[in-house]
Design a protein around this motif. Structure first.
Motif, PDB file in Angstrom:
ATOM      1  N   GLU A  96       0.921  -1.392   0.056  1.00  0.00           N
ATOM      2  CA  GLU A  96      -0.062   0.119  -0.183  1.00  0.00           C
ATOM      3  C   GLU A  96       0.988   1.294   0.017  1.00  0.00           C
ATOM      4  O   GLU A  96       1.717   1.313   0.842  1.00  0.00           O
ATOM      5  CB  GLU A  96      -0.977  -0.043   1.299  1.00  0.00           C
ATOM      6  CG  GLU A  96      -1.620   1.217   1.116  1.00  0.00           C
ATOM      7  CD  GLU A  96      -2.437   1.306   2.800  1.00  0.00           C
ATOM      8  OE1 GLU A  96      -3.162   2.339   2.693  1.00  0.00           O
ATOM      9  OE2 GLU A  96      -2.499   0.477   3.516  1.00  0.00           O
ATOM     10  N   ALA A 117      -2.583  -3.793  -2.545  1.00  0.00           N
ATOM     11  CA  ALA A 117      -3.289  -4.329  -1.908  1.00  0.00           C
ATOM     12  C   ALA A 117      -4.730  -4.536  -2.758  1.00  0.00           C
ATOM     13  O   ALA A 117      -5.474  -5.596  -2.600  1.00  0.00           O
ATOM     14  CB  ALA A 117      -3.637  -3.502  -0.744  1.00  0.00           C
ATOM     15  N   GLN A 118      -5.162  -3.184  -3.564  1.00  0.00           N
ATOM     16  CA  GLN A 118      -6.253  -3.627  -4.256  1.00  0.00           C
ATOM     17  C   GLN A 118      -6.235  -4.774  -5.337  1.00  0.00           C
ATOM     18  O   GLN A 118      -7.217  -5.606  -5.458  1.00  0.00           O
ATOM     19  CB  GLN A 118      -6.486  -2.279  -5.186  1.00  0.00           C
ATOM     20  CG  GLN A 118      -7.779  -2.194  -6.029  1.00  0.00           C
ATOM     21  CD  GLN A 118      -9.167  -2.136  -5.109  1.00  0.00           C
ATOM     22  OE1 GLN A 118      -9.151  -1.446  -3.954  1.00  0.00           O
ATOM     23  NE2 GLN A 118     -10.015  -2.979  -5.496  1.00  0.00           N
ATOM     24  N   GLU A 119      -5.118  -4.915  -6.120  1.00  0.00           N
ATOM     25  CA  GLU A 119      -4.630  -5.843  -6.901  1.00  0.00           C
ATOM     26  C   GLU A 119      -4.680  -7.253  -6.219  1.00  0.00           C
ATOM     27  O   GLU A 119      -5.300  -8.223  -6.777  1.00  0.00           O
ATOM     28  CB  GLU A 119      -3.383  -5.695  -7.839  1.00  0.00           C
ATOM     29  CG  GLU A 119      -3.469  -4.464  -8.582  1.00  0.00           C
ATOM     30  CD  GLU A 119      -2.222  -3.900  -9.121  1.00  0.00           C
ATOM     31  OE1 GLU A 119      -2.086  -3.591 -10.271  1.00  0.00           O
ATOM     32  OE2 GLU A 119      -1.336  -4.131  -8.389  1.00  0.00           O
ATOM     33  N   ALA A 120      -4.285  -7.459  -5.065  1.00  0.00           N
ATOM     34  CA  ALA A 120      -4.191  -8.510  -4.224  1.00  0.00           C
ATOM     35  C   ALA A 120      -5.331  -9.215  -3.910  1.00  0.00           C
ATOM     36  O   ALA A 120      -5.412 -10.573  -3.695  1.00  0.00           O
ATOM     37  CB  ALA A 120      -3.440  -8.464  -2.958  1.00  0.00           C
ATOM     38  N   THR A 121      -6.430  -8.463  -3.952  1.00  0.00           N
ATOM     39  CA  THR A 121      -8.028  -9.161  -3.603  1.00  0.00           C
ATOM     40  C   THR A 121      -8.136 -10.166  -4.793  1.00  0.00           C
ATOM     41  O   THR A 121      -9.060 -10.961  -4.528  1.00  0.00           O
ATOM     42  CB  THR A 121      -8.758  -7.992  -3.684  1.00  0.00           C
ATOM     43  OG1 THR A 121      -9.032  -7.250  -4.878  1.00  0.00           O
ATOM     44  CG2 THR A 121      -8.592  -6.935  -2.607  1.00  0.00           C
ATOM     45  N   ARG A 122      -7.647  -9.957  -5.942  1.00  0.00           N
ATOM     46  CA  ARG A 122      -7.939 -10.928  -6.955  1.00  0.00           C
ATOM     47  C   ARG A 122      -7.203 -11.871  -7.069  1.00  0.00           C
ATOM     48  O   ARG A 122      -7.007 -12.707  -8.287  1.00  0.00           O
ATOM     49  CB  ARG A 122      -8.055 -10.046  -8.346  1.00  0.00           C
ATOM     50  CG  ARG A 122      -9.140  -9.054  -8.312  1.00  0.00           C
ATOM     51  CD  ARG A 122      -9.178  -8.300  -9.734  1.00  0.00           C
ATOM     52  NE  ARG A 122      -8.008  -7.355 -10.163  1.00  0.00           N
ATOM     53  CZ  ARG A 122      -7.871  -6.272  -9.676  1.00  0.00           C
ATOM     54  NH1 ARG A 122      -8.640  -5.678  -8.869  1.00  0.00           N
ATOM     55  NH2 ARG A 122      -6.769  -5.787 -10.081  1.00  0.00           N
ATOM     56  N   LEU A 133      -8.084   0.160  -2.032  1.00  0.00           N
ATOM     57  CA  LEU A 133      -8.336  -0.738  -0.813  1.00  0.00           C
ATOM     58  C   LEU A 133      -6.973  -0.671  -0.042  1.00  0.00           C
ATOM     59  O   LEU A 133      -5.728  -0.893  -0.582  1.00  0.00           O
ATOM     60  CB  LEU A 133      -8.458  -2.069  -1.123  1.00  0.00           C
ATOM     61  CG  LEU A 133      -8.776  -3.051  -0.048  1.00  0.00           C
ATOM     62  CD1 LEU A 133      -9.925  -2.536   0.741  1.00  0.00           C
ATOM     63  CD2 LEU A 133      -8.620  -4.486  -0.329  1.00  0.00           C
ATOM     64  N   ASP A 162      -7.533  -3.318   5.438  1.00  0.00           N
ATOM     65  CA  ASP A 162      -8.902  -4.158   5.065  1.00  0.00           C
ATOM     66  C   ASP A 162      -8.475  -5.322   3.932  1.00  0.00           C
ATOM     67  O   ASP A 162      -9.009  -6.244   4.160  1.00  0.00           O
ATOM     68  CB  ASP A 162      -9.527  -2.986   3.846  1.00  0.00           C
ATOM     69  CG  ASP A 162      -9.777  -1.774   4.544  1.00  0.00           C
ATOM     70  OD1 ASP A 162     -10.384  -1.776   5.937  1.00  0.00           O
ATOM     71  OD2 ASP A 162      -9.801  -0.691   4.027  1.00  0.00           O
ATOM     72  N   TRP A 163      -7.497  -5.404   3.236  1.00  0.00           N
ATOM     73  CA  TRP A 163      -7.124  -6.618   2.524  1.00  0.00           C
ATOM     74  C   TRP A 163      -6.788  -7.646   3.718  1.00  0.00           C
ATOM     75  O   TRP A 163      -7.122  -8.719   3.443  1.00  0.00           O
ATOM     76  CB  TRP A 163      -5.828  -5.972   1.463  1.00  0.00           C
ATOM     77  CG  TRP A 163      -5.466  -7.557   0.719  1.00  0.00           C
ATOM     78  CD1 TRP A 163      -6.047  -8.126  -0.063  1.00  0.00           C
ATOM     79  CD2 TRP A 163      -4.207  -8.071   1.108  1.00  0.00           C
ATOM     80  NE1 TRP A 163      -5.412  -9.046  -0.156  1.00  0.00           N
ATOM     81  CE2 TRP A 163      -4.144  -9.217   0.317  1.00  0.00           C
ATOM     82  CE3 TRP A 163      -3.072  -8.056   2.206  1.00  0.00           C
ATOM     83  CZ2 TRP A 163      -3.149 -10.152   0.334  1.00  0.00           C
ATOM     84  CZ3 TRP A 163      -2.011  -8.982   1.937  1.00  0.00           C
ATOM     85  CH2 TRP A 163      -2.221 -10.127   1.038  1.00  0.00           C
ATOM     86  N   SER A 196      -9.685  -9.157   5.053  1.00  0.00           N
ATOM     87  CA  SER A 196     -10.360  -9.922   4.149  1.00  0.00           C
ATOM     88  C   SER A 196      -9.833 -11.372   3.890  1.00  0.00           C
ATOM     89  O   SER A 196     -10.392 -12.283   3.324  1.00  0.00           O
ATOM     90  CB  SER A 196     -10.460  -9.243   2.834  1.00  0.00           C
ATOM     91  OG  SER A 196      -9.563  -9.326   2.139  1.00  0.00           O
ATOM     92  N   LEU A 197      -8.523 -11.474   4.026  1.00  0.00           N
ATOM     93  CA  LEU A 197      -7.809 -12.702   3.831  1.00  0.00           C
ATOM     94  C   LEU A 197      -8.500 -14.253   4.770  1.00  0.00           C
ATOM     95  O   LEU A 197      -8.799 -13.604   5.897  1.00  0.00           O
ATOM     96  CB  LEU A 197      -6.466 -12.822   4.369  1.00  0.00           C
ATOM     97  CG  LEU A 197      -5.366 -11.982   3.335  1.00  0.00           C
ATOM     98  CD1 LEU A 197      -3.975 -12.310   3.875  1.00  0.00           C
ATOM     99  CD2 LEU A 197      -5.380 -12.688   2.050  1.00  0.00           C
TER     100      LEU A 197
END
Length: 180
Positions: A8, A36-41, A90, A94-95, A98-99
């Motif tokens: 981040e 972190a945003q890309e890591a959600t996928r 994100l 938050d990431w 969500s893990l």
């Protein structure tokens, strides 16, 4: 070795450190760098190493309100700061929340102002704690990389980040080396 560095970044410093760590890890194999945003996928299964880092805000990981304040501050004071493209996405907190359960090796880092840690805190300690809560094993103590009061990386920090990445890679190589 397959590694991913998740970061981040508000002003690009942590992003630059993440890239330098990945360069250091490259001595043992490919290392991806994602926000972190890309890591959600992403599917984290099969990684040999997950490295996670972010800026230190208010003694720990960022929150939505501190991220918003950092973006606003950069624009309102005409400091000449460039907001990282991932800054409005994100955040790590938050990431990490969500893990699901994870497994494998991990390491944590942060960027923080060059002042005594008692005054600044360390986001990396909280990141490391969250990684352990999700089932990851930390292979190194959390690491801090320093920025100046005007939010620029201090001289030598990118080299230090590359060296830290090389150390992480060596640690994993040693673990995978057959015993004699």
């Amino acid at each position: 070795m397959k590694a991913t560095v998740v970061y981040e970044s508000m002003y690009g410093n942590t992003h630059s450190i993440a890239l330098a760590i990945a360069e250091g890890l490259g001595s043992a194999g490919a290392a991806d760098v994602v926000s972190a945003q890309e890591a959600t996928r992403m599917d984290l299964a099969g990684l040999d190493l997950l490295v996670v880092g972010g800026p230190t805000h208010a003694h720990g990981m960022t929150r939505a309100q501190t991220r918003h304040a950092a973006v606003s501050d950069s624009m309102s004071r005409n400091k000449g700061l460039t907001v990282d493209p991932s800054a409005k996405g994100l955040g790590l907190r938050d990431w990490l929340d969500s893990l699901g359960p994870g497994a494998g090796k991990a390491a944590a880092f942060d960027t923080r102002v060059d002042m005594p840690a008692l005054l600044t805190g360390h986001a990396s300690k909280s990141i490391g704690k969250k990684l352990k809560e999700h089932g990851f094993e930390l292979v190194a103590d959390p690491e801090s990389f320093l920025v100046s009061g005007d939010s620029g990386l201090l001289p030598g920090e990118l080299d230090r980040a590359r060296a830290w990445g090389q150390t992480l890679a060596s640690t994993l190589k040693d673990e995978h080396r057959p015993s004699s």
